[in-house]
Scaffold this motif. Structure first.
Motif, PDB file in Angstrom:
ATOM      1  N   ASN A  89       0.819  -1.217   0.000  1.00 36.06           N
ATOM      2  CA  ASN A  89       0.000   0.000   0.000  1.00 36.06           C
ATOM      3  C   ASN A  89       0.848   1.259   0.000  1.00 36.06           C
ATOM      4  OD1 ASN A  89       1.050  -0.043   2.550  1.00 36.06           O
ATOM      5  ND2 ASN A  89      -0.905   0.002   3.630  1.00 36.06           N
ATOM      6  N   LYS A 117      -7.399  -4.215   2.263  1.00 33.76           N
ATOM      7  CA  LYS A 117      -7.011  -5.618   2.111  1.00 33.76           C
ATOM      8  C   LYS A 117      -6.404  -6.175   3.407  1.00 33.76           C
ATOM      9  CE  LYS A 117      -4.242  -8.614  -0.905  1.00 33.76           C
ATOM     10  NZ  LYS A 117      -3.374  -9.184   0.128  1.00 33.76           N
ATOM     11  N   THR A 171      -4.741   2.481   5.230  1.00 31.55           N
ATOM     12  CA  THR A 171      -5.443   2.943   4.034  1.00 31.55           C
ATOM     13  C   THR A 171      -5.817   1.785   3.108  1.00 31.55           C
ATOM     14  OG1 THR A 171      -3.359   3.298   2.845  1.00 31.55           O
ATOM     15  CG2 THR A 171      -4.244   5.156   4.092  1.00 31.55           C
ATOM     16  N   ASN A 172      -5.169   0.646   3.279  1.00 30.95           N
ATOM     17  CA  ASN A 172      -5.421  -0.505   2.413  1.00 30.95           C
ATOM     18  C   ASN A 172      -6.399  -1.462   3.100  1.00 30.95           C
ATOM     19  OD1 ASN A 172      -5.354  -2.632   0.654  1.00 30.95           O
ATOM     20  ND2 ASN A 172      -3.190  -3.112   0.933  1.00 30.95           N
TER      21      ASN A 172
END
Length: 353
Positions: free
Chosen positions: A162, A192, A189-190
């Motif tokens: 990320n 995943k 922020t990711n």
């Protein structure tokens, strides 16, 4: 006795080097031990033992030497000649074995690499006593080969998918103060990471021997180390962290009980509260710990939150959220992911709210 003496020698050498050397020490941190051995004949206990031993170690490059912290010295010249895999391992079969394990560790074994010779002309060589047989450098990695066929990797630059800053993982790793930021950790922020952490962080957190492996696989460890400085930092009233035109962004801390507190992000205009959001929480009970981490982007336009619960038997991500700060100074929820507790098959099911 020999090990203790070496530790003292390394300490004094490193201290003197800082004073008299013309070059700054280059420090490489432990990253991981390969999941498998080259021969495939290793054992989990053997790998865990290597992690337990080397996760506390750093490589220090200074004055033409690699100092394997508290273990041994290795002469190192920056003009070391490059070698090819075939020249190094002699047979195509061996090359294929090593290509396979390096590929599995996501370290590409290129056409050439640096081979650093260990001082193995002494029967009492401390590097050999630790089971280290070879040291090679590939891009941003130093990789030890061991007698048991595992790879021990040290790295200076580990890039996250990320795009978050350089990070290292290991038992004794402390986030340097220069990297600490009241803005939180950009890993969040990711989205995943919700699935990744629920898969990789299902482990006993009871101080057992098995923690050594998961310290290097579970990113919750990195977040815990990073945010520990926020937990330990005390501030009275408001902590102003940003000013944008008429809007002031500050933090306030509310202590509920001894091990139960939260930090709020407040948006004020003309000394009046416009909106507030609880961004960091920590609540520790006898049976479990509940924590919320956060990240605020540099323009103060977005905020990401991650909640998890940890117990003696498991760590679960509970929720991930992405907020937008609009032009009127209010928080707007853009996206939210919630997860159910781990089921009997050890699976955490998550869904968009």
């Amino acid at each position: 006795m020999k090990k203790n003496c070496l530790t003292l020698i390394l300490f004094f050498m490193f201290s003197i080097g800082n004073v008299h050397s013309n070059e700054s020490p280059d420090i490489w941190d432990f990253y991981k031990v390969s999941k498998n051995s080259v021969s495939g004949g290793g054992s989990d206990s053997e790998r865990e033992s290597l992690i337990e031993r080397f996760s506390k170690i750093k490589l220090i490059l200074i004055d033409g030497q690699v100092i394997v912290d508290t273990i041994c010295f290795i002469p190192y010249e920056t003009t070391t000649k490059m070698t090819s895999p075939l020249s190094y391992w002699k047979t195509p079969e061996k090359v294929e074995e090593y290509k396979k394990i390096f590929s599995a560790e996501k370290i590409p074994l290129r056409y050439q690499f640096e081979a650093i010779k260990l001082p193995n002309n002494d029967k009492d060589d401390l590097c050999l006593e630790e089971g280290l047989t070879d040291l090679i450098r590939i891009d941003n990695y130093f990789v030890f080969l061991t007698k048991s066929g595992y790879l021990i990797t040290f790295s200076k630059h580990i890039e996250k998918n990320n795009g978050s800053p350089v990070t290292y993982r290991g038992f004794n790793y402390k986030i340097p103060k220069r990297e600490f930021s009241w803005f939180g950790h950009p890993m969040l922020t990711n989205k995943k990471i919700v699935d990744d952490m629920n898969k990789k962080c299902d482990f006993p957190d009871d101080g057992s021997y098995y923690n050594s492996y998961f310290y290097n696989e579970c990113d919750l460890n990195e977040l815990g180390l990073y945010f520990s400085e926020i937990s330990e930092t005390l501030f009275d009233k408001k902590k102003v962290i940003y000013q944008k035109g008429e809007y002031q962004y500050n933090l306030t801390k509310k202590q509920h009980e001894e091990f139960d507190f939260e930090i709020y992000l407040n948006i004020e205009k003309d000394n009046k509260l416009i909106d507030r959001l609880s961004i960091y929480k920590r609540r520790i009970l006898e049976s479990a710990a509940f924590v919320q981490y956060y990240y605020i982007d540099e323009d103060f336009k977005n905020i990401w939150l991650l909640n998890y619960v940890g117990s003696d038997s498991t760590h679960d991500i509970e929720k991930w959220r992405h907020y937008k700060i609009d032009n009127s100074g209010h928080f707007k929820l853009l996206e939210s992911i919630s997860c159910k507790k781990r089921d009997r098959q050890g699976i955490v099911k998550c869904h968009n709210d």
